[in-house]
Design a protein around this motif. Structure first.
Motif, PDB file in Angstrom:
ATOM      1  N   ASN A   3     103.824  16.641 109.375  1.00 61.39           N
ATOM      2  CA  ASN A   3     102.770  16.591 110.382  1.00 61.39           C
ATOM      3  C   ASN A   3     103.256  15.711 111.524  1.00 61.39           C
ATOM      4  O   ASN A   3     103.583  14.554 111.315  1.00 61.39           O
ATOM      5  CB  ASN A   3     101.487  15.997 109.785  1.00 61.39           C
ATOM      6  CG  ASN A   3     100.976  16.837 108.627  1.00 61.39           C
ATOM      7  OD1 ASN A   3     101.248  18.031 108.547  1.00 61.39           O
ATOM      8  ND2 ASN A   3     100.247  16.208 107.733  1.00 61.39           N
ATOM      9  N   ARG A   4     103.296  16.280 112.716  1.00 61.71           N
ATOM     10  CA  ARG A   4     103.904  15.512 113.796  1.00 61.71           C
ATOM     11  C   ARG A   4     103.335  15.858 115.163  1.00 61.71           C
ATOM     12  O   ARG A   4     102.798  16.948 115.389  1.00 61.71           O
ATOM     13  CB  ARG A   4     105.408  15.734 113.799  1.00 61.71           C
ATOM     14  CG  ARG A   4     105.801  17.169 114.024  1.00 61.71           C
ATOM     15  CD  ARG A   4     107.225  17.470 113.581  1.00 61.71           C
ATOM     16  NE  ARG A   4     107.456  18.893 113.581  1.00 61.71           N
ATOM     17  CZ  ARG A   4     107.249  19.691 112.522  1.00 61.71           C
ATOM     18  NH1 ARG A   4     106.817  19.185 111.382  1.00 61.71           N
ATOM     19  NH2 ARG A   4     107.444  20.983 112.616  1.00 61.71           N
ATOM     20  N   TYR A  22     100.363  20.394 111.981  1.00 64.13           N
ATOM     21  CA  TYR A  22     100.058  19.910 110.628  1.00 64.13           C
ATOM     22  C   TYR A  22     100.427  21.034 109.663  1.00 64.13           C
ATOM     23  O   TYR A  22      99.881  22.134 109.754  1.00 64.13           O
ATOM     24  CB  TYR A  22      98.571  19.662 110.427  1.00 64.13           C
ATOM     25  CG  TYR A  22      97.899  18.646 111.302  1.00 64.13           C
ATOM     26  CD1 TYR A  22      97.695  17.342 110.865  1.00 64.13           C
ATOM     27  CD2 TYR A  22      97.397  19.017 112.546  1.00 64.13           C
ATOM     28  CE1 TYR A  22      97.008  16.426 111.654  1.00 64.13           C
ATOM     29  CE2 TYR A  22      96.714  18.103 113.337  1.00 64.13           C
ATOM     30  CZ  TYR A  22      96.524  16.814 112.888  1.00 64.13           C
ATOM     31  OH  TYR A  22      95.839  15.914 113.659  1.00 64.13           O
ATOM     32  N   GLU A  23     101.344  20.747 108.782  1.00 62.29           N
ATOM     33  CA  GLU A  23     101.730  21.765 107.804  1.00 62.29           C
ATOM     34  C   GLU A  23     101.363  21.356 106.388  1.00 62.29           C
ATOM     35  O   GLU A  23     101.454  22.155 105.461  1.00 62.29           O
ATOM     36  CB  GLU A  23     103.244  22.018 107.895  1.00 62.29           C
ATOM     37  CG  GLU A  23     103.599  22.784 109.157  1.00 62.29           C
ATOM     38  CD  GLU A  23     105.058  22.705 109.518  1.00 62.29           C
ATOM     39  OE1 GLU A  23     105.815  22.086 108.767  1.00 62.29           O
ATOM     40  OE2 GLU A  23     105.415  23.260 110.568  1.00 62.29           O
ATOM     41  N   ALA A  24     100.987  20.093 106.202  1.00 61.65           N
ATOM     42  CA  ALA A  24     100.681  19.619 104.848  1.00 61.65           C
ATOM     43  C   ALA A  24      99.377  18.827 104.853  1.00 61.65           C
ATOM     44  O   ALA A  24      99.061  18.143 105.819  1.00 61.65           O
ATOM     45  CB  ALA A  24     101.810  18.729 104.337  1.00 61.65           C
ATOM     46  N   ILE A  47      90.558  18.404 114.721  1.00 60.92           N
ATOM     47  CA  ILE A  47      91.619  17.587 114.121  1.00 60.92           C
ATOM     48  C   ILE A  47      92.933  17.772 114.894  1.00 60.92           C
ATOM     49  O   ILE A  47      93.706  16.832 115.082  1.00 60.92           O
ATOM     50  CB  ILE A  47      91.759  17.942 112.619  1.00 60.92           C
ATOM     51  CG1 ILE A  47      90.641  17.255 111.840  1.00 60.92           C
ATOM     52  CG2 ILE A  47      93.123  17.552 112.075  1.00 60.92           C
ATOM     53  CD1 ILE A  47      90.533  17.680 110.389  1.00 60.92           C
ATOM     54  N   ALA A  48      93.164  18.996 115.383  1.00 60.57           N
ATOM     55  CA  ALA A  48      94.351  19.259 116.202  1.00 60.57           C
ATOM     56  C   ALA A  48      94.288  18.502 117.522  1.00 60.57           C
ATOM     57  O   ALA A  48      95.300  18.036 118.050  1.00 60.57           O
ATOM     58  CB  ALA A  48      94.490  20.757 116.469  1.00 60.57           C
ATOM     59  N   ALA A  49      93.067  18.377 118.055  1.00 62.27           N
ATOM     60  CA  ALA A  49      92.923  17.756 119.379  1.00 62.27           C
ATOM     61  C   ALA A  49      93.208  16.257 119.364  1.00 62.27           C
ATOM     62  O   ALA A  49      93.632  15.699 120.383  1.00 62.27           O
ATOM     63  CB  ALA A  49      91.510  18.010 119.908  1.00 62.27           C
ATOM     64  N   MET A  50      93.019  15.595 118.202  1.00 62.31           N
ATOM     65  CA  MET A  50      93.062  14.124 118.205  1.00 62.31           C
ATOM     66  C   MET A  50      94.417  13.537 118.600  1.00 62.31           C
ATOM     67  O   MET A  50      94.487  12.648 119.445  1.00 62.31           O
ATOM     68  CB  MET A  50      92.579  13.562 116.858  1.00 62.31           C
ATOM     69  CG  MET A  50      91.154  13.935 116.497  1.00 62.31           C
ATOM     70  SD  MET A  50      89.983  13.846 117.871  1.00 62.31           S
ATOM     71  CE  MET A  50      89.871  12.070 118.106  1.00 62.31           C
TER      72      MET A  50
END
Ligand SMILES: [Zn+2]
Length: 302
Positions: A3-4, A22-24, A47-50
């Motif tokens: 996740n990066r 996020y992959e995990a 969650i992606a936006a944060m």
């Protein structure tokens, strides 16, 4: 690094951006609460936006994003990121960014973003760690997608043209943000921005969800110079702890605690973010107050 967050610059176009992946841990985080599929998708997008907001603000501290619609199918959707940008570079310890999220929604809540949240309010709260002033902004929720609502926020509050795409598919979350540098900064112009917007418009949510971030950048900007910075680790986890819940119980006061114990015999506290459960027996609670009394007070200084 599963996740990066990867920041980048289009130096010849006066545009900066960031891509988050996020992959995990996505299903572990979202799966612990029984969210309806459409609510789960919105939560994943928030969650992606944060980390993208963290890249935008460069804040050291906490950012909270809140969507609220009192009588709607989704009454509340909150996501938070704790930012420690000095940590978690590829060889550093710990995570630079720690994200968590939760929603309060009806079990049968369904529909797109507008159906679930239009008419509500979007709030953004920045809490700097080192004693800086908190910053809060509230705007009406606009648009058909969660990304639209954030773009509207940027337009209203930051007055910096910004575009976002947020996608969730098969246990993966990805997000891309592009932002024009302020006019006057090197190569920033209306014309360059229009060009970047046109390239961005070719990227669909499905493509974003299923393609690695660096591949996306290569595809979108294959004719442009892209300067990519070292990625930062992003952790998807809740920071709640037994100590933290204990401190919250102590803050209720002994009288309220005694009343609750008389009726229920113990305290069952469920973390609203991750669903973890904490049980405090009457003995545990007694220990909490005993511990608090033994600690020296620093409340009397003037
Ligand atoms: Zn928790």
């Amino acid at each position: 690094m599963n996740n990066r967050l990867t920041e980048f610059l289009l130096p010849e176009l006066g545009v900066r951006g960031a891509v988050v992946e996020y992959e995990a841990g996505v299903d572990t985080m979202l799966g612990s609460r029984p969210y309806a599929p459409d609510v789960r998708r919105l939560l994943a997008q928030a969650i992606a936006a944060m980390p993208l907001l963290a890249a935008h603000t460069k804040l050291e501290g906490r950012i909270s994003l809140q969507f609220q619609r009192a009588e709607g199918p989704v009454q509340l959707l909150v996501t938070q990121v704790e930012c420690h940008l000095g940590e978690g570079r590829s060889n550093g310890p710990g995570s630079a960014l720690r994200v968590r999220g939760m929603a309060k929604a009806r079990a049968d809540a369904g529909g797109d973003f507008a159906e679930l949240l239009h008419g509500g309010q979007l709030g953004l709260l920045l809490e700097p760690e080192q004693g800086g002033q908190n910053y809060q902004a509230v705007v009406p929720i606009e648009g058909h997608r969660l990304a639209d609502a954030l773009e509207f926020y940027f337009e209203q509050s930051e007055q910096l043209p910004t575009v976002l795409r947020l996608a969730y598919h098969g246990g993966c979350i990805r997000g891309l943000m592009l932002q024009r540098l302020p006019l006057g900064e090197k190569n920033s112009s209306e014309l360059n921005w229009e060009h970047v917007e046109a390239l961005f418009a070719t990227l669909g949510e499905d493509e974003l969800a299923t393609t690695p971030g660096l591949t996306i950048l290569r595809r979108l900007f294959h004719e442009e110079t892209v300067r990519v910075f070292d990625p930062q680790a992003v952790e998807l986890s809740c920071r709640c702890s037994r100590e933290g819940i204990g401190a919250m119980l102590r803050s209720l006061g002994e009288e309220e605690i005694a009343d609750h114990l008389k009726t229920h015999g113990q305290f069952d506290v469920t973390c609203e973010f991750c669903g973890r459960q904490y049980v405090f027996s009457a003995d545990d609670v007694q220990q909490l107050f005993l511990g608090a009394r033994l600690q020296p007070s620093n409340q009397t200084r003037h």
